[in-house]
Design an enzyme around this catalytic site. Structure first.
Site, PDB file in Angstrom:
ATOM      1  CG  ASP A 280      -1.760   1.266   1.465  1.00  0.00           C
ATOM      2  OD1 ASP A 280      -1.575   2.104   0.648  1.00  0.00           O
ATOM      3  OD2 ASP A 280      -2.564   1.190   2.406  1.00  0.00           O
TER       4      ASP A 280
ATOM      5  CD  GLU B 160      25.926   1.934   8.116  1.00  0.00           C
ATOM      6  OE1 GLU B 160      25.590   2.947   8.817  1.00  0.00           O
ATOM      7  OE2 GLU B 160      25.579   0.896   8.234  1.00  0.00           O
TER       8      GLU B 160
ATOM      9  CB  CYS C 107      24.134   5.149  11.366  1.00  0.00           C
ATOM     10  SG  CYS C 107      23.373   3.892  10.293  1.00  0.00           S
TER      11      CYS C 107
ATOM     12  CG  HIS D 265      20.364   7.135  12.842  1.00  0.00           C
ATOM     13  ND1 HIS D 265      21.055   7.456  11.580  1.00  0.00           N
ATOM     14  CD2 HIS D 265      20.011   5.784  12.651  1.00  0.00           C
ATOM     15  CE1 HIS D 265      20.954   6.590  10.655  1.00  0.00           C
ATOM     16  NE2 HIS D 265      20.381   5.342  11.340  1.00  0.00           N
TER      17      HIS D 265
ATOM     18  CB  SER E  10      23.152  -1.228  13.726  1.00  0.00           C
ATOM     19  OG  SER E  10      22.131  -0.876  13.429  1.00  0.00           O
TER      20      SER E  10
END
Ligand code: CAA
Length: 465
Positions: free
Chosen positions: A29, A81, A119, A255, A383
């Site tokens: 959707d 990264e 990040c 972030h 992460s």
């Protein structure tokens, strides 16, 4: 002497896919993408672009806009990264490109490294370079920190609609014109986690999506706790009984893997900061339910995610909280402007929070608000995992820079590509010499590897004038 961001420049590749085309192709959707994720256009790197060329392009713009010459620069750091080599740092490629324009060895005197921590590494790079200047090591030279990434997930995965590409270059100096960082408040938190990671040789990450969302929230909240202690100790914030630290921060920039994550992070942080204050009673009255508590409030992230009853109730509470006037007021005043760029570019990993800062400055300025002296709180997350919370104050000369910011112009005219062409790029079936667009005034990739084994992995770039 205050130290911080003197100016910033962005580079966003000009190809994009439209969310409606994407939704149709994947049977999703479109409203989910537009509102549930908050994406309308995802920027894509062309076949002749990579994180190094984007970084060099952002850096070149920063240097040109500020009439900077290599001798003005003491350090160039690249945080990413999307590393291109396990050993050779991305900033060496960037220096090679810049020296094609400024002359051979013109940046030889400078230092720098490639930084990696998902990040959050750009924030570490900023902090380290700020401290390099504060420590008096810079010999009156500026530092440039470039954050550059291509966010690429597996085709058909839930991460695929949180892709994007781009770079931001930040000029770090004494007496900055844009934002001076607050001293003695930067707070970090670090933990060994597998929420999102990319093993050697793999081009796309392995992601535990919902786990990564919750981990992001918890880690930023923990770093905020330490920030609060430090800010109170440093005296930059003085709290009365019925106040939270967020009342004293004018803007909140976090972030942004996707726009909605920013909105959710704000809700999570405000709930945490407000639930012990007198205002919370009025808020829960407006919501019409008490804040749910997990069966095991001290449990692990897994146990909280597995607590289906709590997760359902908590989602209901969060959604209701996000439409209260209390949340909406803070969101509109302190965060909304920082999210505008994310919706038309997508995830930029290391660069996403800094693109958010740029968006915040531009769109708040357009509201005719006097930004001088306003404090921005940053919530950076990487992460793996680490979070960093820090703050800075907008400086008196901000107008001369912010008045010139124009996201549409700085991205440039964009070209929408079909899902078929996007998939070709994604599968790397188009080579660097098969780009969709002609390059103009920018660095591009012109060769990878050579005919002989000793040139394996060589990457060559040129400036296409
Ligand atoms: N209309 C409107 N909204 C809809 C909808 C519809 N028809 N259908 C669903 N939605 C809403 C959902 O209600 C949900 O909203 P809330 O977040 O407000 O609850 C939202 O769309 C997302 O839907 P789902 O909860 O079903 O989640 P998903 O399966 O689509 O996955 C994701 C979302 C986990 C972010 C996934 O895209 C992903 O794994 N992304 C990569 C990992 C990531 O970005 N993690 C973020 C934290 S880690 C990090 O920040 C580091 C980094 O940069 C990667």
């Amino acid at each position: 002497m205050p130290v911080g961001i003197d100016d910033m420049a962005i580079y966003v590749p000009k190809l994009y896919i439209d969310y409606k085309d994407f939704a149709e192709a994947r049977g999703i959707d479109p409203q989910k993408l537009e509102y549930g994720i908050g994406i309308k256009k995802m920027a894509l790197a062309d076949a002749n672009q990579d994180p190094a060329s984007m970084a060099a392009n952002a850096c070149m713009r920063l240097m040109k806009n500020n009439d900077l010459h290599p001798q003005d620069i003491g350090r160039i750091y690249v945080a990413t990264e999307s590393g291109l080599d396990e050993s050779k740092a991305m900033n060496s490629f960037v220096i090679g490109m810049l020296e094609q324009v400024y002359g051979e060895s013109t940046l030889e005197h400078a230092g720098g490294i490639e930084c990696k921590f998902a990040c959050v590494s750009g924030s570490y790079a900023l902090y380290d370079n700020t401290n390099w200047i504060r420590a008096g090591e810079s010999n009156d030279k500026a530092a440039i920190v470039i954050v550059s990434d291509i966010a690429k997930y597996d085709l058909g995965s839930a991460g695929e609609y949180t892709q994007g590409a781009g770079a931001v270059a930040l000029l770090i100096k004494e007496n900055p014109r844009l934002v001076a960082f607050d001293e003695r408040v930067t707070s970090t938190i670090i933990k060994n986690e597998y929420d999102f990671y990319r093993p050697f040789g793999k081009e796309t990450p392995l992601v535990n999506g919902l786990y990564s969302n919750l981990l992001y929230l918890i880690q930023v909240r923990k770093a905020l706790e330490t920030y609060k202690e430090k800010a109170l100790k440093a005296g930059i914030i003085v709290l009365r009984d019925d106040e939270s630290v967020t009342d004293h921060i004018d803007y909140i920039s976090v972030h942004l893997p996707y726009r909605r994550m920013g909105e959710k992070a704000l809700a999570y942080l405000l709930r945490h900061e407000w639930r012990h204050l007198p205002r919370w009673k009025k808020i829960t009255e407006e919501i019409g339910m008490d804040e749910p508590v997990p069966k095991d409030p001290r449990g692990t992230i897994e146990s909280i995610l597995a607590d289906v009853e709590f997760m359902k109730a908590d989602e209901k509470f969060r959604r209701a909280f996000m439409i209260t006037k209390y949340y909406q007021d803070v969101f509109d005043k302190k965060m909304a402007s920082s999210l505008q760029a994310s919706a038309v570019i997508g995830n930029l990993y290391t660069a996403s929070m800094y693109m958010g800062l740029r968006s915040l400055l531009e769109f708040e300025y357009l509201k005719n608000i006097d930004l001088y002296g306003k404090r921005i709180g940053f919530g950076s997350y990487g992460s793996g995992c680490s979070a960093m919370v820090f703050s800075g104050v907008i400086q008196e000369k901000y107008k001369e820079l912010v008045s010139r910011m124009n996201l549409d112009r700085d991205i440039g005219p964009r070209t929408k590509i079909s899902i078929e062409d996007y998939e070709k790029l994604h599968k790397n079936t188009r080579k660097y010499n098969e780009a969709f667009l002609d390059a103009e005034d920018e660095f591009i990739l012109v060769n990878i590897g050579g005919k002989t084994a000793d040139r394996a992995g060589f990457r060559e770039y040129c400036y296409a004038g």
